[in-house]
Scaffold this motif. Structure first.
Motif: not given
Length: 267
Positions: A9-14, A19-21, A118-119
């Motif tokens: 989960v930590k890796a996915a959020r990073r 991606i969001n930026r 992420v969206n």
């Protein structure tokens, strides 16, 4: 939450933050063509590197199978299966349907899964034997019993066209038999939507393990069924997948069988 799942989960959020930026200025991205209709961006590679670094920091002996960097051997019986940006074509067009997908297999058996939209900031997670969750809330596949009332997901062939006629025959059958067919363009999210009941079933040909691994475990832990086109469990090897809630799965699989070509009989 299982420690390995927590790390994933930590890796996915990073990766999601990267991606969001990047999504704020897509026009500046460097985009390369891997093969027909198959794109990769610098964001895919940066997100993948971030995921692997995060996981390897905690589990240095684990092996990896990632979309951009391929297979990396390890000294343990664990392998992480990673798609850093599933739905790259959607991403580069600003179409908000893409996700980070991370799964862990132990001796070839899927044990942990994360799919991060992420969206929408939707985090789908599952541990083998521990259920499936969306943002920490337990999820289950739908209870719909009739294919005629079902919403079915799919993915159009976009790289491999040798089975296009079989696919179109199945698509025609589904269009006539079910309530609707959807093709959003990110298989990991399609599978997550089956797990949470937004879709009642899904089928596709020619996927890669990183497209399916996390979503398959989510569906199974949410009470659904997953198989290849012959009803067996070799979907990660064949790249062909059928899934859904138990009643829709059986009807979907039966509908596909008559349209399997000679080439697809092996799958």
């Amino acid at each position: 939450m299982h420690p390995m799942l927590n790390t994933a989960v930590k890796a996915a959020r990073r990766a999601g933050n990267l991606i969001n930026r990047a999504s704020l200025d897509i026009g500046q991205l460097k985009i390369n063509l891997k093969q027909q209709n198959d794109f990769v961006t610098e964001v895919d590679r940066a997100a993948e590197n971030s995921i692997i670094e995060t996981l390897r920091e905690v589990y240095p002996s684990h092996a990896f199978l990632a979309e951009e960097s391929g297979a990396t051997a390890g000294s343990s019986e664990y392998q992480w299966i990673i798609d850093p940006l599933d739905g790259t074509t959607n991403f580069i067009h600003g179409f908000p349907q893409y996700a980070v997908s991370i799964a862990l297999a132990h001796k070839g058996v899927l044990t942990q899964a994360v799919i991060y939209d992420v969206n929408r900031n939707e985090l789908f997670t599952a541990s083998k034997g521990g259920g499936a969750f969306l943002n920490d809330k337990r999820i289950r596949v739908s209870k719909l019993a009739k294919l005629e009332e079902a919403l079915i997901g799919t993915g159009f062939p976009y790289r491999m066209f040798e089975h296009i006629d079989a696919y179109l025959a199945i698509f025609k059958e589904m269009t006539r038999r079910c309530a609707g067919v959807r093709r959003p363009g990110a298989a990991s999210l399609d599978l997550a939507y089956v797990a949470t009941g937004r879709l009642d079933g899904f089928w596709e040909f020619g996927l890669s393990p990183w497209d399916m691994a996390a979503g398959a475990l989510l569906i199974q832990e949410a009470g659904g069924l997953v198989s290849d086109l012959s009803g067996e469990g070799n979907y990660l090897k064949t790249g062909n997948i059928v899934c859904g809630n138990p009643k829709i799965f059986n009807q979907l699989l039966q509908s596909i069988q008559p349209h399997r070509t000679a080439t697809l009989q092996a799958y």
